[in-house]
Enzyme design. Structure first.
Site, PDB file in Angstrom:
ATOM      1  N   GLY A 155       0.803  -1.221   0.000  1.00  0.00           N
ATOM      2  CA  GLY A 155       0.000   0.000   0.000  1.00  0.00           C
ATOM      3  C   GLY A 155       0.836   1.270   0.000  1.00  0.00           C
ATOM      4  O   GLY A 155       0.390   2.316   0.450  1.00  0.00           O
ATOM      5  N   ILE A 212      14.950   4.377  -8.829  1.00  0.00           N
ATOM      6  CA  ILE A 212      14.871   4.670 -10.258  1.00  0.00           C
ATOM      7  C   ILE A 212      14.168   6.019 -10.389  1.00  0.00           C
ATOM      8  O   ILE A 212      13.047   6.176  -9.920  1.00  0.00           O
ATOM      9  CB  ILE A 212      14.054   3.589 -11.013  1.00  0.00           C
ATOM     10  CG1 ILE A 212      14.441   2.170 -10.572  1.00  0.00           C
ATOM     11  CG2 ILE A 212      14.109   3.782 -12.516  1.00  0.00           C
ATOM     12  CD1 ILE A 212      15.626   1.567 -11.229  1.00  0.00           C
ATOM     13  N   ARG A 231      -3.340 -11.492  -5.834  1.00  0.00           N
ATOM     14  CA  ARG A 231      -4.787 -11.300  -5.607  1.00  0.00           C
ATOM     15  C   ARG A 231      -5.356 -10.524  -6.789  1.00  0.00           C
ATOM     16  O   ARG A 231      -4.604 -10.067  -7.641  1.00  0.00           O
ATOM     17  CB  ARG A 231      -4.984 -10.480  -4.332  1.00  0.00           C
ATOM     18  CG  ARG A 231      -4.177  -9.195  -4.402  1.00  0.00           C
ATOM     19  CD  ARG A 231      -4.514  -8.206  -3.334  1.00  0.00           C
ATOM     20  NE  ARG A 231      -3.507  -7.168  -3.207  1.00  0.00           N
ATOM     21  CZ  ARG A 231      -3.396  -6.090  -3.961  1.00  0.00           C
ATOM     22  NH1 ARG A 231      -4.250  -5.874  -4.939  1.00  0.00           N
ATOM     23  NH2 ARG A 231      -2.443  -5.212  -3.773  1.00  0.00           N
ATOM     24  N   HIS A 249       5.272   3.054 -13.745  1.00  0.00           N
ATOM     25  CA  HIS A 249       4.849   1.819 -13.086  1.00  0.00           C
ATOM     26  C   HIS A 249       3.970   1.092 -14.097  1.00  0.00           C
ATOM     27  O   HIS A 249       2.891   1.561 -14.430  1.00  0.00           O
ATOM     28  CB  HIS A 249       4.072   2.148 -11.804  1.00  0.00           C
ATOM     29  CG  HIS A 249       3.451   0.946 -11.159  1.00  0.00           C
ATOM     30  ND1 HIS A 249       3.760   0.544  -9.882  1.00  0.00           N
ATOM     31  CD2 HIS A 249       2.561   0.051 -11.620  1.00  0.00           C
ATOM     32  CE1 HIS A 249       3.078  -0.559  -9.593  1.00  0.00           C
ATOM     33  NE2 HIS A 249       2.330  -0.865 -10.628  1.00  0.00           N
ATOM     34  N   ARG A 273      -9.774   6.537  -9.770  1.00  0.00           N
ATOM     35  CA  ARG A 273     -10.243   6.147  -8.437  1.00  0.00           C
ATOM     36  C   ARG A 273     -10.948   7.342  -7.792  1.00  0.00           C
ATOM     37  O   ARG A 273     -10.368   8.422  -7.676  1.00  0.00           O
ATOM     38  CB  ARG A 273      -9.074   5.724  -7.552  1.00  0.00           C
ATOM     39  CG  ARG A 273      -8.369   4.506  -8.087  1.00  0.00           C
ATOM     40  CD  ARG A 273      -7.466   3.917  -7.030  1.00  0.00           C
ATOM     41  NE  ARG A 273      -6.641   2.859  -7.604  1.00  0.00           N
ATOM     42  CZ  ARG A 273      -5.942   1.998  -6.891  1.00  0.00           C
ATOM     43  NH1 ARG A 273      -5.959   2.074  -5.569  1.00  0.00           N
ATOM     44  NH2 ARG A 273      -5.207   1.066  -7.462  1.00  0.00           N
TER      45      ARG A 273
END
Ligand code: ADP
Length: 454
Positions: free
Chosen positions: A164, A203, A292, A208, A338
């Site tokens: 997280g 880095i 998951r 990502h 989100r």
């Protein structure tokens, strides 16, 4: 065939699982805390059992109560969703020993990939590039400084048990390293009950980019393409999209193959994600595997047309994947925002409370996964995400325009949300041009007046 599933989670993901089960003709049992009586997943599941008080530690993290509920209601399987017990190997093992299917990988794979140092070592042996760093956890400060110097500054100190985005500190020289090393250890001890840390080269301005894996129990491992999750605040994702505007088809092929090798090295079954950092030159490095389903899974579903939750259930049921790598078509571009109950104009302060009016956008290419509704009271005990807006179309341009349009329709009254922030990002040239790295949010916030997203 699995007849009844206990959903060991809450919020939008619990609802998402109820919906998949309904379509498969599987009964559902919701477990909930006293703070979630009003939650939509409790109302829409076939049965519901209250398992404790509002704090996660008294309810959603209580493996004993969840397994008791499973036994009382006679379920065949447990879906853990994300967060809570989803990456808890002991819980998966307990389910197995009680003869309840855990909808996820075998506990040995969870254990292996849950220890970030073991995970890195495992994939490295399978020929997957990893970020240069310490061989496993560092023992003490003296050793740690030596390792940091050898790697070369800047370095990032990370918790072995981390997750997280917490428990990570960056150091640029010996002096800041000594300080950050202790802060990282203390934070890790507090957050995860395990102070062990390891060190990696930091880095600078990477992307990502993660690959969705799907594997059955008959040895077939496939990837469902990538998600670019570079738009992050404090290492937490805010926007995810697929395909990544950065990847060439060559690099995509190379990374996809590496992701499959990493999953195979963990003897992986079910849905999982291999996360990479990619530098400006296109060098990619494995950082971790999430064992998951992930928050951002709808992005992949909308690009490929494959329902990941249903696939998870079929795989747990022992079925073979009914398609091969070559059958998976990437025909759409999808973007997920989100929606958090936070005030972006006030340093993302949590904004729990009662939603007055709730109106979700719709129309062509728009999907909203949310447990919110008019009159819903957002409990203050859990994370602040109240929904996800996923927009998709044939090109990135269409997906971008559609996201902006849908955000403009979205009404959530009574609380502050990240909707205005997402609108500002969708009109920002850097994001529109596909140039966002993990450094994007800090830069965006520093050059954008807060009244633009208040
Ligand atoms: P967590 O499990 O807490 O999510 P990750 O290892 O997945 O931690 O890293 C989360 C984010 O932290 C990455 O997406 C990236 O932005 C940043 N990060 C992690 N490792 C590095 C690194 N070596 N260099 C630069 N950034 C990093």
């Amino acid at each position: 065939m699995i007849q009844k599933i206990l959903i060991a989670n809450r919020g939008e993901i619990a609802l998402r699982i109820v919906r998949a089960c309904r379509e498969l003709g599987i009964k559902t049992l919701a477990v909930y805390s006293e703070a979630d009586v009003q939650s939509l997943h409790v109302q829409l599941a076939d049965e519901a059992i209250c398992i404790g008080g509002p704090k996660s530690a008294d309810s959603y993290l209580r493996a004993d109560r969840i397994i008791s509920a499973a036994e009382i209601a006679d379920v065949d399987a447990i879906h853990p969703g994300y967060g809570f017990l989803s990456e808890n190997a002991k819980f998966a093992e307990q389910c197995e020993s009680c003869n309840i299917k855990f909808i996820g990988p075998k506990y040995k794979s969870i254990k292996m990939m849950g220890d970030k140092a073991v995970a890195k070592d495992t994939v490295k042996k399978a020929g997957v590039p990893i970020v240069p760093g310490s061989d496993g956890p560092v023992e003490n400060e003296t050793e740690a400084v030596k390792v940091a110097r050898k790697i070369g500054y800047p370095v990032i100190i990370k918790a072995v048990a981390g997750g997280g985005g917490r428990g990570m500190r960056i150091a640029h020289n010996d002096i800041s390293f000594a300080k950050e090393y202790h802060v990282a250890r203390n934070e890790a001890e507090k957050a995860f009950g395990n102070g062990a840390v390891y060190i990696e080269r930091y880095i600078e301005k990477p992307r990502h980019i993660e690959f969705q894996i799907l594997a059955d129990s008959h040895g077939k491992v496939l990837h469902l393409g990538e998600r670019d999750c570079s738009v992050q605040r404090r290492h937490q994702k805010l926007i995810e999209e697929s395909p990544s505007p950065f990847l060439t088809s060559d690099l995509r092929k190379k990374m996809g193959k590496a992701a499959i090798r990493a999953a195979e090295a963990a003897a992986y079954e079910n849905a999982g994600t291999i996360e990479f950092l990619v530098d400006a030159k296109g060098n990619f490095y494995f950082i971790e595997m999430n064992t998951r389903i992930q928050v951002e899974h709808p992005v992949t579903e909308e690009c490929t047309g494959i329902d990941l939750i249903k696939q998870q259930i079929l795989v747990a049921n022992g079925e073979k994947l009914s398609f091969d790598q070559g059958d998976i078509k990437f025909e759409k571009h999808a973007i997920e925002c989100r929606i958090n109950a936070e005030d972006p104009a006030r340093n993302f302060a949590p904004s729990p409370g009662t939603i007055g009016l709730y109106y979700a956008p719709g129309g062509h290419g728009v999907r909203v996964d949310s447990h919110a509704y008019s009159g819903y009271v957002i409990p203050s005990h859990y994370d602040s995400m109240i929904g996800k807006l996923i927009c998709f179309g044939t090109t990135r341009k269409v997906a971008l325009e559609r996201t902006y349009r849908a955000l403009s329709e979205y009404i959530i009254r009574g609380i502050k949300t990240t909707i205005p922030l997402h609108k500002a990002i969708m009109s920002d040239p850097v994001f529109i041009e596909g140039k966002a790295t993990t450094a994007y949010m800090e830069d965006f916030m520093s050059r954008t007046p807060p009244d633009l997203f208040s």
